[in-house]
Design a protein around this motif. Structure first.
Motif, PDB file in Angstrom:
ATOM      1  N   ILE B 284      34.592  53.358  42.202  1.00 25.06           N
ATOM      2  CA  ILE B 284      34.483  54.507  41.871  1.00 25.06           C
ATOM      3  C   ILE B 284      35.973  54.636  42.178  1.00 25.06           C
ATOM      4  N   LEU B 285      36.676  54.886  43.258  1.00 22.60           N
ATOM      5  CA  LEU B 285      37.900  55.135  43.155  1.00 22.60           C
ATOM      6  C   LEU B 285      38.855  53.656  42.959  1.00 22.60           C
ATOM      7  N   THR B 286      39.646  53.616  42.034  1.00 20.83           N
ATOM      8  CA  THR B 286      40.357  52.687  41.427  1.00 20.83           C
ATOM      9  C   THR B 286      41.842  52.464  41.546  1.00 20.83           C
ATOM     10  N   ILE B 287      42.991  51.333  40.921  1.00 21.93           N
ATOM     11  CA  ILE B 287      44.246  51.734  41.358  1.00 21.93           C
ATOM     12  C   ILE B 287      44.420  52.616  39.788  1.00 21.93           C
ATOM     13  N   GLN B 288      43.766  52.829  39.472  1.00 22.20           N
ATOM     14  CA  GLN B 288      43.866  53.968  38.042  1.00 22.20           C
ATOM     15  C   GLN B 288      43.312  55.094  38.422  1.00 22.20           C
ATOM     16  N   ASN B 289      43.098  55.470  39.251  1.00 16.90           N
ATOM     17  CA  ASN B 289      42.582  57.257  40.212  1.00 16.90           C
ATOM     18  C   ASN B 289      43.166  57.516  40.878  1.00 16.90           C
ATOM     19  N   GLU B 290      43.503  56.320  42.087  1.00 13.96           N
ATOM     20  CA  GLU B 290      43.721  56.343  42.932  1.00 13.96           C
ATOM     21  C   GLU B 290      45.078  56.457  43.103  1.00 13.96           C
ATOM     22  N   ARG B 291      45.712  57.054  43.484  1.00 14.95           N
ATOM     23  CA  ARG B 291      47.518  56.477  43.554  1.00 14.95           C
ATOM     24  C   ARG B 291      47.714  55.498  45.261  1.00 14.95           C
ATOM     25  N   ASP B 292      47.003  55.827  46.089  1.00 17.95           N
ATOM     26  CA  ASP B 292      46.566  55.222  47.180  1.00 17.95           C
ATOM     27  C   ASP B 292      46.242  54.569  47.669  1.00 17.95           C
ATOM     28  N   TYR B 293      45.371  53.491  46.476  1.00 21.79           N
ATOM     29  CA  TYR B 293      45.011  52.431  46.034  1.00 21.79           C
ATOM     30  C   TYR B 293      44.766  51.334  47.562  1.00 21.79           C
ATOM     31  N   VAL B 294      45.943  50.617  47.071  1.00 20.71           N
ATOM     32  CA  VAL B 294      46.253  49.744  48.310  1.00 20.71           C
ATOM     33  C   VAL B 294      46.566  50.258  49.922  1.00 20.71           C
ATOM     34  N   GLU B 295      46.830  51.146  50.141  1.00 25.32           N
ATOM     35  CA  GLU B 295      47.197  51.811  51.688  1.00 25.32           C
ATOM     36  C   GLU B 295      45.920  52.112  51.909  1.00 25.32           C
ATOM     37  N   ILE B 296      45.075  52.289  50.413  1.00 27.34           N
ATOM     38  CA  ILE B 296      43.618  52.973  51.731  1.00 27.34           C
ATOM     39  C   ILE B 296      42.550  51.666  52.047  1.00 27.34           C
ATOM     40  N   VAL B 297      43.035  50.593  50.695  1.00 30.04           N
ATOM     41  CA  VAL B 297      41.683  49.769  51.068  1.00 30.04           C
ATOM     42  C   VAL B 297      42.618  48.278  52.723  1.00 30.04           C
ATOM     43  N   ALA B 298      44.234  48.747  53.368  1.00 29.79           N
ATOM     44  CA  ALA B 298      44.123  48.130  53.906  1.00 29.79           C
ATOM     45  C   ALA B 298      43.782  48.637  55.244  1.00 29.79           C
ATOM     46  N   ARG B 299      43.974  49.977  55.430  1.00 30.84           N
ATOM     47  CA  ARG B 299      44.184  50.684  56.563  1.00 30.84           C
ATOM     48  C   ARG B 299      41.890  50.276  56.660  1.00 30.84           C
ATOM     49  N   THR B 300      42.253  50.823  55.935  1.00 32.49           N
ATOM     50  CA  THR B 300      40.139  50.083  55.746  1.00 32.49           C
ATOM     51  C   THR B 300      39.854  49.302  56.649  1.00 32.49           C
ATOM     52  N   HIS B 301      40.841  48.011  56.279  1.00 34.75           N
ATOM     53  CA  HIS B 301      40.178  46.593  56.765  1.00 34.75           C
ATOM     54  C   HIS B 301      41.673  46.646  57.880  1.00 34.75           C
ATOM     55  N   ARG B 302      42.115  47.287  58.951  1.00 35.37           N
ATOM     56  CA  ARG B 302      42.945  46.861  59.330  1.00 35.37           C
ATOM     57  C   ARG B 302      42.877  45.525  60.629  1.00 35.37           C
ATOM     58  N   PHE B 303      43.275  45.143  60.455  1.00 36.12           N
ATOM     59  CA  PHE B 303      43.891  43.681  61.544  1.00 36.12           C
ATOM     60  C   PHE B 303      44.062  44.582  63.213  1.00 36.12           C
TER      61      PHE B 303
END
Lengths: 311, 311
Positions: B284-303
């Motif tokens: 539903i959120l993809t790299i095509q519709n969400e500019r911050d996709y990569v940062e969103i994915v990383a921050r919701t899976h934080r080390f």
């Protein structure tokens, strides 16, 4: 016997800032130069000291030894000039045979992901500038009609490819070249590498996230990477077949076999990260059967220290 | 108007180590004490200086000002003694009304996730020790028979709950108490909070990963957290109904409405992270519709900087 976490750590091997031993981290990162583009205060890559010393820099690159961290600043008035400067220095290094990785020259550029204009770096040289590389990976799988068990289409890479010959890989995978949308890149790779009809990929491939990690390769190359990840469930009558010379052949493997191959180190390391993420998302690795679950999930979605969007 | 990334950053607001501005990060983290358990060289939490000054420490806690970073070392010969020491100091702090968060006392302990023995901390006090909290969250959704569009079962939290009254939440969510498997916790919460039959949850809930972030709450509480995440697709005839007093009621919402509510800040912040991860995994959120996709994915899976397994 290795664990899944061992495999993940072999690939995601750039150190984490550990407040327990901040000096270990600092000792390593203090020797890295930060790579800056014109008119952009955010660093886009780290460069080891060895590369700084070896690369035949031109006057378009300003090496600022006095700053902390040390900075490599690209000076160029336009994106065209920036691209020419990067291309020139890498081409010279290639001709002089200064870095082994440049033997894999592809004539294909990676766009610097978070840059504010279209700046590209030849793929074979991306690791020398430490910029984020961008790929699109898809896991194609089927479910047995009787048992509903997942089986995965796994290619063996051709022995003639320059990178990871003979290793297992994601069902479909490719670097995303400058100017191409990740999904369009995927559709093209699926057709070329796996003979998957364009219409099928467009209809059935599902975006399911991205996998990110930070890899150190030898003393010259740093490779933070983003892989946009797609799943595609297909009927049992669909067969993946090599469409170009990059793949030797495809086999449908059980989950157990794939895990065994991953643990044996038969997978291309970057693609092992993608299939491990698949296993987590499909409830094959869980907190009940995998002690290192939380760390595996975090390390396959690493926060990268460089911008991933132009803002 | 806020973006999805704004919402993610509001929750995942513990600073990242940014090599660009290492001093900002250091300035903040230098004021944190590291919490150590007996016979374990790994820190299990960070504690702000304000808490160190305010808590009525007993002789079982050794405050080592001379180390760098500063250490709070729990001294106890057995897990039982360790648990008694922690309980005592928190109980005294509660009686003396030293921390607002202790008003939400639950008589329910979180097990310290990576500890080598069963050490627990009262839930209301977990943030004062900065330990990782552990939860199980499930998104229950249905697909319209005609359009195949996803709709999500969203509860409104009761106005009488101590945390986040009146806010929207994951379909099923709960902290995982010591000694309970995350999936068993989920099954129980699904039955108690959402009236979902145990048999249905056991058969249809799918483990799909975990969401991790590091949250700073005011000047006293640090909350690194792990949420084991499950999806459950149900038929349109299944209805979620409040089973206890924690939920006011359930509504089936379209994806568009859920995103709108998330951006309006109507979601419990921790649960917003879970539904955002759901949107990524379901394309539903993809790299095509969400500019911050990569940062969103990383921050919701934080080390997280603390151990998440006992090794």
């Amino acid at each position: 016997m290795k664990t899944i976490l061992d495999i993940v750590k072999e690939r995601d091997n750039f150190p984490y800032h550990d407040c327990n031993r901040p000096s270990d981290y600092t000792q390593y990162t203090d020797n890295l130069w930060h790579f800056y583009l014109p008119d952009d205060p955010r660093p886009h890559g780290y460069i080891p000291h060895f590369v700084i010393e070896t690369m035949p820099w031109t006057s378009e690159f300003y090496l600022d030894l006095s700053s902390n961290p040390k900075r490599l600043q690209l000076l160029a008035d336009t994106p065209t000039a920036a691209n020419a400067a990067i291309a020139r220095v890498l081409q010279t290094a290639r001709e002089k045979n200064l870095f082994k990785c440049l033997k894999g020259w592809r004539n294909e550029g990676y766009r610097i992901l978070g840059a504010r204009s279209d700046i590209k770096i030849e793929r074979a040289g991306a690791g020398l500038f430490g910029i984020i590389t961008v790929g699109a990976h898809m896991t194609v799988f089927t479910r047995s009609r009787t048992t509903r068990q997942i089986q995965i289409w796994v290619p063996t890479r051709s022995m003639s490819t320059t990178t990871s010959p003979g290793m297992l890989d994601s069902s479909v995978a490719g670097g995303v070249p400058m100017g191409v949308e990740p999904f369009e890149c995927l559709v093209k790779e699926a057709r070329e590498e796996a003979s998957l009809p364009e219409e099928l990929t467009r209809r059935c491939a599902k975006a399911v996230g991205c996998v990110t990690e930070f890899s150190v390769k030898g003393d010259a190359q740093l490779e933070p990477s983003v892989k946009y990840v797609y799943d595609m469930e297909v009927d049992e009558n669909i067969e993946l077949r090599p469409g170009d010379s990059e793949v030797e052949g495809f086999r449908l493997m059980t989950v157990e076999e794939v895990i065994k191959r991953v643990l044996e180190g038969m997978y291309k390391p970057m693609s092992a990260m993608v299939i491990i993420d698949f296993f987590v998302r499909h409830g094959i690795l869980t907190i009940q059967n995998e002690r290192d679950y939380v760390e595996i999930v975090a390390r396959t979605h690493r926060f990268l220290p460089f911008p991933t969007s132009s803002e």
